[in-house]
Write a protein that holds these residues in place. Sequence first.
Motif, short mmCIF file in Angstrom:
data_model
loop_
_atom_site.label_atom_id
_atom_site.label_comp_id
_atom_site.label_asym_id
_atom_site.label_seq_id
_atom_site.Cartn_x
_atom_site.Cartn_y
_atom_site.Cartn_z
N GLY A 180 -2.79 -7.99 4.22
CA GLY A 180 -1.43 -8.48 4.08
C GLY A 180 -1.34 -9.99 3.95
O GLY A 180 -0.27 -10.53 3.69
N GLY B 225 -1.82 -12.20 7.76
CA GLY B 225 -2.47 -10.90 7.73
C GLY B 225 -2.53 -10.26 9.11
O GLY B 225 -2.47 -10.93 10.13
N THR C 153 0.91 -3.96 0.71
CA THR C 153 -0.55 -3.97 0.67
C THR C 153 -1.12 -3.06 1.75
O THR C 153 -2.07 -2.31 1.51
CB THR C 153 -1.08 -5.40 0.86
OG1 THR C 153 -0.49 -6.25 -0.14
CG2 THR C 153 -2.58 -5.47 0.74
N VAL C 154 -0.55 -3.11 2.94
CA VAL C 154 -0.98 -2.22 4.03
C VAL C 154 -0.77 -0.77 3.61
O VAL C 154 -1.66 0.08 3.79
CB VAL C 154 -0.23 -2.54 5.34
CG1 VAL C 154 -0.54 -1.52 6.41
CG2 VAL C 154 -0.56 -3.95 5.82
N ALA D 249 3.53 -8.03 2.37
CA ALA D 249 2.33 -7.70 3.14
C ALA D 249 2.26 -6.21 3.44
O ALA D 249 1.19 -5.61 3.37
CB ALA D 249 2.29 -8.51 4.43
N LEU D 250 3.39 -5.62 3.77
CA LEU D 250 3.38 -4.20 4.15
C LEU D 250 3.12 -3.29 2.96
O LEU D 250 2.59 -2.19 3.13
CB LEU D 250 4.67 -3.81 4.86
CG LEU D 250 4.80 -4.38 6.27
CD1 LEU D 250 6.09 -3.94 6.92
CD2 LEU D 250 3.62 -3.97 7.13
#
Length: 158
Positions: free
Chosen positions: A33, A98, A51-52, A48-49
């Motif tokens: 993230g 991250g 990507t998670v 970022a979320l």
Amino acid sequence: MPKKLASQPYKEHLAFERLMLLIATLLKHPGIGSPDLMDSRNDLHHDALATVQKTLQQLATELRIELPAGYPAVSTLRKDLETLRHYTILDQRMYRWGYYLGTGALSSAELKVAFNALASLAQYQGDAQVRRIYETLSKRLRGLDMELKGDFFLAWQN
């Protein structure tokens, strides 16, 4: 009188698997993230979320765990992260660079570089505190060295 336990949302098998996959994703991909780890686009903002979510779905596929299409939603992951904060698995702080669990902020390759630097300090500078930390860390990392077939400690074996 004992306190009544609050109902928790992980009674369903799928929800429990989702939480375990999230924890495994954070463990296997420290720093996930982070804008530094994302594709180099000229976007001012990153998600970022997302990507998670994508990495969690890839991990589920690798583990042969079938998830419904588009599952889990980013909003669901946000709630799961709050659960991890509640149980102090994640700290109560912003993760702008991250997500990672506890002190697991390094990948295996990064940890090896940091460990080698610590080993060098312990061997060549003679600092007693550094030597103790090096010995403690080398004991804790023996399992990782075995997993890597002796490659982790290769340069610093006596």
